[in-house]
Design a protein around this motif. Structure first.
Motif, PDB file in Angstrom:
ATOM      1  N   UNK A 270       0.841  -1.194   0.000  1.00  7.72           N
ATOM      2  CA  UNK A 270       0.000   0.000   0.000  1.00  7.72           C
ATOM      3  C   UNK A 270       0.879   1.248   0.000  1.00  7.72           C
ATOM      4  N   UNK A 271       0.645   2.162  -0.959  1.00  9.52           N
ATOM      5  CA  UNK A 271       1.421   3.415  -0.933  1.00  9.52           C
ATOM      6  C   UNK A 271       1.249   4.137   0.403  1.00  9.52           C
ATOM      7  N   UNK A 272       2.291   4.783   0.841  1.00  9.05           N
ATOM      8  CA  UNK A 272       2.414   5.501   2.106  1.00  9.05           C
ATOM      9  C   UNK A 272       2.611   4.571   3.303  1.00  9.05           C
ATOM     10  N   UNK A 273       2.376   3.269   3.165  1.00 10.30           N
ATOM     11  CA  UNK A 273       2.720   2.323   4.231  1.00 10.30           C
ATOM     12  C   UNK A 273       4.131   1.813   3.952  1.00 10.30           C
ATOM     13  N   UNK A 274       4.350   1.309   2.731  1.00 13.69           N
ATOM     14  CA  UNK A 274       5.692   0.960   2.250  1.00 13.69           C
ATOM     15  C   UNK A 274       6.372  -0.096   3.123  1.00 13.69           C
ATOM     16  N   UNK A 275       7.645  -0.327   2.847  1.00 19.91           N
ATOM     17  CA  UNK A 275       8.408  -1.319   3.623  1.00 19.91           C
ATOM     18  C   UNK A 275       8.637  -0.841   5.044  1.00 19.91           C
ATOM     19  N   UNK A 276       8.817   0.461   5.221  1.00 15.98           N
ATOM     20  CA  UNK A 276       9.089   0.954   6.573  1.00 15.98           C
ATOM     21  C   UNK A 276       7.868   0.804   7.465  1.00 15.98           C
ATOM     22  N   UNK A 277       6.701   1.121   6.977  1.00 21.46           N
ATOM     23  CA  UNK A 277       5.482   0.967   7.773  1.00 21.46           C
ATOM     24  C   UNK A 277       5.131  -0.488   7.997  1.00 21.46           C
ATOM     25  N   UNK A 278       5.284  -1.309   6.954  1.00 25.72           N
ATOM     26  CA  UNK A 278       4.981  -2.730   7.074  1.00 25.72           C
ATOM     27  C   UNK A 278       5.895  -3.429   8.067  1.00 25.72           C
ATOM     28  N   UNK A 279       7.192  -3.094   8.016  1.00 28.50           N
ATOM     29  CA  UNK A 279       8.140  -3.698   8.958  1.00 28.50           C
ATOM     30  C   UNK A 279       7.805  -3.287  10.388  1.00 28.50           C
ATOM     31  N   UNK A 280       7.511  -2.018  10.572  1.00 27.34           N
ATOM     32  CA  UNK A 280       7.168  -1.517  11.903  1.00 27.34           C
ATOM     33  C   UNK A 280       5.888  -2.168  12.422  1.00 27.34           C
ATOM     34  N   UNK A 281       4.872  -2.244  11.588  1.00 27.47           N
ATOM     35  CA  UNK A 281       3.608  -2.881  11.991  1.00 27.47           C
ATOM     36  C   UNK A 281       3.838  -4.349  12.330  1.00 27.47           C
ATOM     37  N   UNK A 282       4.615  -5.031  11.499  1.00 25.52           N
ATOM     38  CA  UNK A 282       4.892  -6.448  11.749  1.00 25.52           C
ATOM     39  C   UNK A 282       5.592  -6.677  13.074  1.00 25.52           C
TER      40      UNK A 282
ATOM     41  N   UNK B 282       9.158  -9.655   4.728  1.00 25.08           N
ATOM     42  CA  UNK B 282       7.823  -9.599   4.135  1.00 25.08           C
ATOM     43  C   UNK B 282       7.478  -8.182   3.693  1.00 25.08           C
ATOM     44  N   UNK B 283       7.850  -7.202   4.484  1.00 25.50           N
ATOM     45  CA  UNK B 283       7.569  -5.805   4.137  1.00 25.50           C
ATOM     46  C   UNK B 283       8.323  -5.392   2.885  1.00 25.50           C
ATOM     47  N   UNK B 284       9.568  -5.785   2.789  1.00 25.70           N
ATOM     48  CA  UNK B 284      10.372  -5.467   1.604  1.00 25.70           C
ATOM     49  C   UNK B 284       9.784  -6.131   0.367  1.00 25.70           C
ATOM     50  N   UNK B 285       9.402  -7.388   0.488  1.00 30.92           N
ATOM     51  CA  UNK B 285       8.824  -8.112  -0.651  1.00 30.92           C
ATOM     52  C   UNK B 285       7.534  -7.436  -1.125  1.00 30.92           C
ATOM     53  N   UNK B 286       6.652  -7.101  -0.202  1.00 30.67           N
ATOM     54  CA  UNK B 286       5.389  -6.465  -0.589  1.00 30.67           C
ATOM     55  C   UNK B 286       5.589  -5.124  -1.267  1.00 30.67           C
ATOM     56  N   UNK B 287       6.438  -4.290  -0.698  1.00 30.09           N
ATOM     57  CA  UNK B 287       6.708  -2.973  -1.275  1.00 30.09           C
ATOM     58  C   UNK B 287       7.406  -3.114  -2.630  1.00 30.09           C
ATOM     59  N   UNK B 288       8.343  -4.040  -2.720  1.00 27.94           N
ATOM     60  CA  UNK B 288       9.099  -4.244  -3.957  1.00 27.94           C
ATOM     61  C   UNK B 288       8.194  -4.699  -5.098  1.00 27.94           C
ATOM     62  N   UNK B 289       7.309  -5.644  -4.817  1.00 30.83           N
ATOM     63  CA  UNK B 289       6.406  -6.143  -5.862  1.00 30.83           C
ATOM     64  C   UNK B 289       5.533  -5.013  -6.399  1.00 30.83           C
ATOM     65  N   UNK B 290       4.954  -4.218  -5.514  1.00 29.30           N
ATOM     66  CA  UNK B 290       4.084  -3.136  -5.984  1.00 29.30           C
ATOM     67  C   UNK B 290       4.869  -2.084  -6.754  1.00 29.30           C
ATOM     68  N   UNK B 291       6.106  -1.798  -6.327  1.00 33.59           N
ATOM     69  CA  UNK B 291       6.937  -0.825  -7.037  1.00 33.59           C
ATOM     70  C   UNK B 291       7.282  -1.322  -8.428  1.00 33.59           C
ATOM     71  N   UNK B 292       7.670  -2.581  -8.554  1.00 28.47           N
ATOM     72  CA  UNK B 292       8.026  -3.134  -9.862  1.00 28.47           C
ATOM     73  C   UNK B 292       6.815  -3.124 -10.797  1.00 28.47           C
ATOM     74  N   UNK B 293       5.655  -3.454 -10.287  1.00 30.15           N
ATOM     75  CA  UNK B 293       4.451  -3.421 -11.126  1.00 30.15           C
ATOM     76  C   UNK B 293       4.178  -2.005 -11.645  1.00 30.15           C
TER      77      UNK B 293
END
Length: 157
Positions: free
Chosen positions: A27-39, A52-63
């Motif tokens: 999700x934009x604005x959550x990103x890897x930093x927000x996802x890692x922190x939430x996790x 997991x946060x890096x993978x999620x952010x990376x996939x959406x960025x590449x798309x």
């Protein structure tokens, strides 16, 4: 509430913990930093939360990069005047390049928006993916570690 969140997270199978962080981080604005922190705050092991946060952010960025590459290819060189806000971002892009915008851009805009903008302005797709990948990884690690330190502080370690 913090303990209840961690208890709930621990009751879930590991797959769902990973999947939730991957989806949140896309999700934009959550990103890897927000996802890692939430996790981490939810009780997921730090390494798992960051990965997991890096993978999620990376996939959406590449798309987004692939989508904007296709749009740029179809649009060609039909340049339209930029709004003042976009012009300011374009000036930063021209000044700092792909690396600078990728590494610092997440302080202002999500990686998906900065990636799409850079590719739309003609930046190399591979350069954008490379530098955004480094940025996503660094920001995810930084906030995952900060989250871990915060949890340790809350738990009195």
């Amino acid at each position: 509430m913090y303990d209840a969140l961690q208890s709930f997270t621990e009751s879930l199978p590991a797959f769902w913990q990973w999947a939730a962080i991957i989806l949140i981080s896309a999700i934009p604005f959550v990103e890897s930093y927000g996802g890692a922190l939430i996790g981490v705050l939810a009780g997921v092991p730090v390494v798992v939360a960051i990965a997991a946060a890096v993978v999620g952010n990376w996939i959406s960025m590449v798309l987004v990069v692939l989508l904007f590459t296709k749009i740029r290819e179809r649009r060609g060189s039909d340049e339209k005047p930029l709004s003042p806000r976009r012009q300011k971002f374009k000036e930063r892009f021209d000044k700092f390049g792909v690396a600078g915008v990728s590494l610092l851009g997440q302080t202002v805009l999500p990686s998906q928006i900065t990636s799409g903008a850079m590719v739309g302005w003609g930046a190399s797709r591979s350069a954008v993916i490379f530098w955004q990948s480094i940025s996503i990884l660094l920001w995810g690690i930084a906030f995952g570690v900060l989250g871990m330190l915060g949890v340790n502080l809350l738990e009195g370690r």
